[in-house]
Design a protein around this motif. Sequence first.
Motif, short mmCIF file in Angstrom:
data_model
loop_
_atom_site.label_atom_id
_atom_site.label_comp_id
_atom_site.label_asym_id
_atom_site.label_seq_id
_atom_site.Cartn_x
_atom_site.Cartn_y
_atom_site.Cartn_z
N TRP A 93 1.43 -5.97 9.61
CA TRP A 93 0.73 -7.13 10.20
C TRP A 93 0.61 -6.97 11.70
CZ3 TRP A 93 -1.10 -11.99 8.44
CH2 TRP A 93 -1.14 -12.11 7.03
N LEU A 94 1.65 -6.45 12.30
CA LEU A 94 1.62 -6.31 13.76
C LEU A 94 0.50 -5.40 14.18
CD1 LEU A 94 2.99 -6.99 16.40
CD2 LEU A 94 4.58 -5.12 16.05
N ARG A 95 0.26 -4.40 13.35
CA ARG A 95 -0.78 -3.44 13.69
C ARG A 95 -2.17 -4.01 13.42
NH1 ARG A 95 -1.80 2.60 12.66
NH2 ARG A 95 -3.97 2.57 12.03
N GLU A 96 -2.29 -4.74 12.31
CA GLU A 96 -3.63 -5.07 11.86
C GLU A 96 -4.05 -6.51 12.13
OE1 GLU A 96 -5.54 -2.85 10.25
OE2 GLU A 96 -4.05 -1.25 10.22
N ASP A 97 -3.11 -7.42 12.06
CA ASP A 97 -3.55 -8.78 11.79
C ASP A 97 -3.15 -9.88 12.75
OD1 ASP A 97 -4.95 -8.24 9.40
OD2 ASP A 97 -3.03 -7.92 8.41
N VAL A 98 -2.51 -9.59 13.85
CA VAL A 98 -2.13 -10.70 14.70
C VAL A 98 -2.84 -10.64 16.05
CG1 VAL A 98 0.11 -11.10 13.61
CG2 VAL A 98 -0.04 -9.54 15.53
N ASP A 99 -3.12 -11.84 16.56
CA ASP A 99 -3.79 -11.94 17.86
C ASP A 99 -2.81 -12.25 18.97
OD1 ASP A 99 -6.34 -11.78 16.51
OD2 ASP A 99 -6.05 -13.86 15.91
N GLY A 100 -1.61 -12.62 18.60
CA GLY A 100 -0.60 -12.94 19.60
C GLY A 100 0.75 -12.98 18.93
N VAL A 101 1.79 -12.91 19.74
CA VAL A 101 3.13 -12.83 19.17
C VAL A 101 4.06 -13.83 19.84
CG1 VAL A 101 5.18 -11.38 18.93
CG2 VAL A 101 2.92 -10.40 18.50
N ILE A 102 4.81 -14.55 19.01
CA ILE A 102 5.95 -15.32 19.49
C ILE A 102 7.17 -14.51 19.11
CG2 ILE A 102 7.28 -17.43 19.24
CD1 ILE A 102 4.70 -18.90 18.60
N TYR A 103 7.87 -14.01 20.11
CA TYR A 103 9.02 -13.15 19.81
C TYR A 103 10.29 -13.97 19.94
CZ TYR A 103 11.40 -8.77 19.10
OH TYR A 103 12.15 -7.76 18.56
N VAL A 104 10.97 -14.13 18.83
CA VAL A 104 12.14 -15.00 18.79
C VAL A 104 13.42 -14.17 18.85
CG1 VAL A 104 13.31 -16.82 17.50
CG2 VAL A 104 10.84 -16.64 17.39
N LEU A 105 14.29 -14.54 19.76
CA LEU A 105 15.57 -13.85 19.89
C LEU A 105 16.70 -14.87 19.80
CD1 LEU A 105 14.54 -11.47 22.76
CD2 LEU A 105 15.42 -10.74 20.54
N GLN B 140 -1.50 3.83 8.32
CA GLN B 140 -2.68 3.05 8.02
C GLN B 140 -2.49 2.28 6.72
OE1 GLN B 140 -6.11 5.52 7.87
NE2 GLN B 140 -7.33 4.05 9.00
N GLU B 141 -1.87 2.93 5.78
CA GLU B 141 -1.70 2.26 4.50
C GLU B 141 -0.50 1.32 4.58
OE1 GLU B 141 -1.07 5.30 5.08
OE2 GLU B 141 0.70 6.02 4.02
N TYR B 142 -0.47 0.45 3.64
CA TYR B 142 0.52 -0.61 3.68
C TYR B 142 1.44 -0.47 2.48
CZ TYR B 142 1.94 -5.42 2.62
OH TYR B 142 2.62 -6.54 2.26
N ILE B 143 2.71 -0.32 2.76
CA ILE B 143 3.67 -0.13 1.68
C ILE B 143 3.94 -1.48 1.04
CG2 ILE B 143 6.03 0.52 1.14
CD1 ILE B 143 5.81 2.51 3.48
#
Lengths: 267, 213
Positions: free
Chosen positions: B127-139, A242-245
């Motif tokens: 960010w992936l957990r909290e803050d994005v609504d969609g993902v562009i996954y670049v390979l 939950q926390e952010y490093i």
Amino acid sequence: MPHQCTTCGRTFPDGSKEMLSGCPDCGGNKFQFKPASETADEQPSSGGDEPPATDRQSPPTDRQSPTDRQSPTDRQSPTDHQSPTDHQSSPADGQPAADNRPAADSHPTSADDATAAGDAAAPESPRPDSGTPDDQSVTPNPSGSDPNGSDSEHVRERSEENVAQASARSDVVSPDELDRASRDVESAPASGDPDSDAPAETEGPRPDIDDLRDELNEQFESIRIVSPGKYELNLMELYDRQEYIISLQEDGRYVIEMPDAWGIQDE
Amino acid sequence: MGLLTNLKDSISRVTDGLFAADEPKRIGIYGPPNAGKTTLANRIARDWTGDAVGPESHIPHETRRARRKENVEIERNGRKVTIDIVDTPGVTTKVDYKEFLDHDMEKDDAVRRSREATEGVAEAMHWLREDVDGVIYVLDSTTDPFTQVNTMLIGIIESQDLPALILANKTDLPGSDVQQIANAFPQHETIPLSALEGDNMDEVYTKIAEYFG
């Protein structure tokens, strides 16, 4: 009685605030922690300099708690549990000398435990990881002379889980421990590590140490510092946290941002 | 007078609601280090806003902090899609300063870069957990996509039900194998492109509008 004063043997319930300013009875500031499951045949330990015979096995046992990550409260175990370990691991840094002094003379160990090794040089300085308000509040005894610390008792109104949880999550693992965690099972006991004399009198069926260590390495640590500049990351653990490093310190500490909602789910 | 005020209030409430519904989606550009995430982010930002997002480099972990470009308006088939682009540090399970020493870097700088890169991965995962609504996954289509990082990240993205667009980048390079990426993640559509050369960006924008609009 998860916490026990190693000087006089007085015990305290998990999350007790009494002990945060030193033992009210003898002023001792070294405590050992035993989870409730281990209290069956708990015995008082006589301090850091008389390691019981079974102590070799204690570090892996300490770590069995974190492997069970079902609930947030489970996480309180690792750090609390490691408290005595850390203290006794640093005979050279003056911590044991504080045993018989009143609490005001030195830091109550519960706050500084996990950083004992790293903090020994400057124990009075504020910790850089400011995300540990709970710890900070109990660290110095403001009265400077009150050995029973009753004045700090009422300061914290938060639940036991919160204090323990915050401490467990925010306290940092010493470089020594990181190193130890990455060692082989065989080499850990063989090293004669002074850490090993922690709450030794553990009992009951013991899960396989290999498994525990593997599980710990895989699950508990989100960032493992192999050596300076060399890191191993547990992506799932980083994601789950939950926390952010925010930043890593040279000595293996983290600076983290505590989530706003911290503690709500612990209530 | 009171009637007019009421009317005005209710109109502004309706328009507020409309704008809220139109709030730009935050699209994270994810992928392993050196896949071309920043090159793509810069390409998108330059094409639609004229600005860049951040410096690109062939040295891995050039991006060690997530960088955001807000309100990128992409127009497709007469439709406007507004997104916030988040260019994230490359995700990896191991960071070793020694890999930077090959790039003419002093040890101190390499160690610092390594630490910052590690922090960057932590940030990207956060960010992936909290803050994005969609993902562009670049390979990088010249490398093997069957890696722990790719599998884990795609798995996380799927478990979150985030719309995800998989881009097979670096098609301008000789060893590029788009099919290998398509085979690795058959449950997703794979779009080939060269972010560096700007090849096939039209299709990329069409898909962005389709997925995140």
